[in-house]
Scaffold this motif. Structure first.
Motif, PDB file in Angstrom:
ATOM      1  N   LEU A 185       0.780   8.302   8.936  1.00 10.88           N
ATOM      2  CA  LEU A 185      -0.609   8.182   9.394  1.00 10.88           C
ATOM      3  C   LEU A 185      -1.583   8.221   8.224  1.00 10.88           C
ATOM      4  CD1 LEU A 185      -2.433   8.366  12.122  1.00 10.88           C
ATOM      5  CD2 LEU A 185      -2.732  10.740  11.401  1.00 10.88           C
ATOM      6  N   GLU A 186      -1.366   9.172   7.313  1.00 14.29           N
ATOM      7  CA  GLU A 186      -2.249   9.316   6.153  1.00 14.29           C
ATOM      8  C   GLU A 186      -2.150   8.110   5.229  1.00 14.29           C
ATOM      9  OE1 GLU A 186      -1.610  14.161   6.265  1.00 14.29           O
ATOM     10  OE2 GLU A 186      -0.756  12.971   4.629  1.00 14.29           O
ATOM     11  N   LEU A 187      -0.936   7.619   5.034  1.00 18.85           N
ATOM     12  CA  LEU A 187      -0.731   6.451   4.175  1.00 18.85           C
ATOM     13  C   LEU A 187      -1.464   5.236   4.738  1.00 18.85           C
ATOM     14  CD1 LEU A 187       1.002   5.599   1.610  1.00 18.85           C
ATOM     15  CD2 LEU A 187       2.515   4.516   3.280  1.00 18.85           C
ATOM     16  N   GLU A 188      -1.296   5.013   6.035  1.00 18.34           N
ATOM     17  CA  GLU A 188      -1.902   3.837   6.672  1.00 18.34           C
ATOM     18  C   GLU A 188      -3.427   3.916   6.626  1.00 18.34           C
ATOM     19  OE1 GLU A 188      -2.110   1.631  11.037  1.00 18.34           O
ATOM     20  OE2 GLU A 188      -0.355   2.847  10.525  1.00 18.34           O
ATOM     21  N   ILE A 205       2.515  -1.736   5.385  1.00 18.35           N
ATOM     22  CA  ILE A 205       3.980  -1.718   5.412  1.00 18.35           C
ATOM     23  C   ILE A 205       4.464  -0.641   4.447  1.00 18.35           C
ATOM     24  CG2 ILE A 205       6.084  -3.057   5.024  1.00 18.35           C
ATOM     25  CD1 ILE A 205       4.420  -5.592   5.626  1.00 18.35           C
ATOM     26  N   ASP A 206       5.145   0.343   4.976  1.00 20.44           N
ATOM     27  CA  ASP A 206       5.592   1.504   4.199  1.00 20.44           C
ATOM     28  C   ASP A 206       6.999   1.246   3.656  1.00 20.44           C
ATOM     29  OD1 ASP A 206       6.333   3.935   3.182  1.00 20.44           O
ATOM     30  OD2 ASP A 206       5.902   5.095   4.985  1.00 20.44           O
ATOM     31  N   LYS A 207       7.089   1.056   2.343  1.00 22.64           N
ATOM     32  CA  LYS A 207       8.391   0.835   1.704  1.00 22.64           C
ATOM     33  C   LYS A 207       8.643   1.899   0.619  1.00 22.64           C
ATOM     34  CE  LYS A 207       9.722  -3.016   3.800  1.00 22.64           C
ATOM     35  NZ  LYS A 207      11.016  -3.128   4.545  1.00 22.64           N
ATOM     36  N   ARG A 208       8.166   3.106   0.884  1.00 24.07           N
ATOM     37  CA  ARG A 208       8.292   4.175  -0.113  1.00 24.07           C
ATOM     38  C   ARG A 208       9.736   4.606  -0.331  1.00 24.07           C
ATOM     39  NH1 ARG A 208       4.229   8.557   2.184  1.00 24.07           N
ATOM     40  NH2 ARG A 208       5.004   7.674   4.154  1.00 24.07           N
TER      41      ARG A 208
END
Length: 359
Positions: free
Chosen positions: A49-52, A77-80
């Motif tokens: 949520l925080e990342l987005e 798009i989360d690719k961490r």
């Protein structure tokens, strides 16, 4: 260092959670978690949520961007979790395909792992898709902006084609590993041949441009955490291509050739030949993108959209920041409201920042 990180993290969390209508109890619980993580490990990790929302806020805070009305429509798009160059390159291919969307461009950002003492991801490309530039004995072929990076790609083993519109490969590096080079598959590339609605000779110039501007060399900073690889895109404003990429003397420098073909007196400034050629070049870019069904916006519509952004920000009781020198379009700026008002260029975070070239 830890004190600074705690301060930036708290400032971000309070703003983010307030805007997302979280309770004070949720805010305090999260701040306690962060405090513990930072004091034990020296860093913290963002929730999805925080990342987005942080990435969206960074677009909203981008002082040089005229297209911020759509900040809350950014696809994140989360690719961490990716650990290898091969995985990252595959994710970049996915970004290109998803964002391009057969011409119906989707504002998108792909975020790779945060910078840490033992982890740093870099994408060497300025944009994921960019044309090569070659120094030759007869002058420059292709895009002069890309000469240095093109030479770097050749040194890394890329085979040059010596054309005006050769798509450069992706170059990805993790830590101090040898960088990985990968050519973008042709099926992922959407390019628009540039033609004019009235001048048929325009076709003979053999101009084209790629559909999506995907910035890939900037840092994303959210709440004191840095992401050194986070390529993002919106869609083009026509003047970026027609008044800069094709028109700048330091780029493709097409105005003299177009002026001649239009029958203008290019030896006399008083003929305003540059203005006339510039107008028709921009007309051709907008016409071609629209006819091919590829998202693009003209600078007058973009300025109207920015005015709506300003109104929405005021309604949300947020201060409006902007870099006037970047917000005014390079064609007919005085015909937009932006030209006639000052902007506060204070930097707010989250935001995107430049970083030194790795080559």
């Amino acid at each position: 260092m830890i004190t600074d990180l705690l301060k930036e993290a708290e400032e971000f969390i309070r703003t983010c959670y307030r805007e997302l209508n979280k309770t004070e109890q949720e805010v305090e619980h999260r701040l306690n978690e962060l405090n513990e993580q930072i004091r034990n490990k020296g860093f913290y990790e963002h929730t999805n949520l925080e990342l987005e929302y942080g990435a969206k806020m960074a677009w909203r805070n981008s002082n040089r961007c005229i297209g911020r009305l759509f900040w809350d429509q950014l696809n994140v798009i989360d690719k961490r979790n990716l650990k290898t160059e091969e995985e990252i390159i595959e994710a970049l291919f996915e970004h290109i395909e998803y964002a391009t969307n057969k011409g119906r461009i989707r504002p998108t950002i792909t975020i790779f792992s945060q910078k840490a003492s033992n982890q740093k991801v870099r994408i060497w490309n300025n944009q994921l898709i960019r044309y090569a530039g070659y120094k030759t004995e007869h002058g420059v072929l292709g895009d002069p902006h890309s000469i240095s990076f093109t030479e770097t790609c050749i040194d890394l083993g890329w085979e040059p084609k010596f054309g005006n519109f050769d798509v450069l490969p992706l170059v990805v590096q993790i830590n101090d590993h040898h960088p990985k080079v990968a050519q973008i598959p042709e099926k992922l590339l959407l390019e628009v041949p540039i033609r004019h609605p009235n001048y048929k000779w325009f076709n003979d110039l053999n101009l084209k441009w790629y559909a999506v501007p995907m910035i890939s060399d900037m840092i994303l900073e959210i709440g004191g955490i840095t992401y050194t690889a986070a390529p993002f895109n919106g869609w083009y404003m026509g003047t970026e291509i027609g008044a800069r990429n094709f028109a700048d003397e330091s780029r493709y420098n097409m105005l003299p050739q177009i002026g001649k073909l239009m029958g203008l007196d290019i030896k006399s400034n008083i003929s305003l030949w540059k203005d006339r050629a510039l107008l028709e070049l921009n007309t051709a870019v907008l016409h071609s993108f629209k006819e091919d069904g590829v998202s693009i916006v003209d600078h007058h519509t973009a300025a109207q959209q920015f005015k709506k952004f300003e109104e929405k920000e005021r309604a949300s009781e947020r201060s409006i920041t902007g870099d006037w020198t970047w917000l005014i379009p390079p064609l007919s700026p005085a015909a937009t409201h932006i030209f006639h008002k000052p902007y506060n260029n204070d930097i707010k975070k989250p935001n995107y920042f430049y970083q030194p070239n790795p080559y």
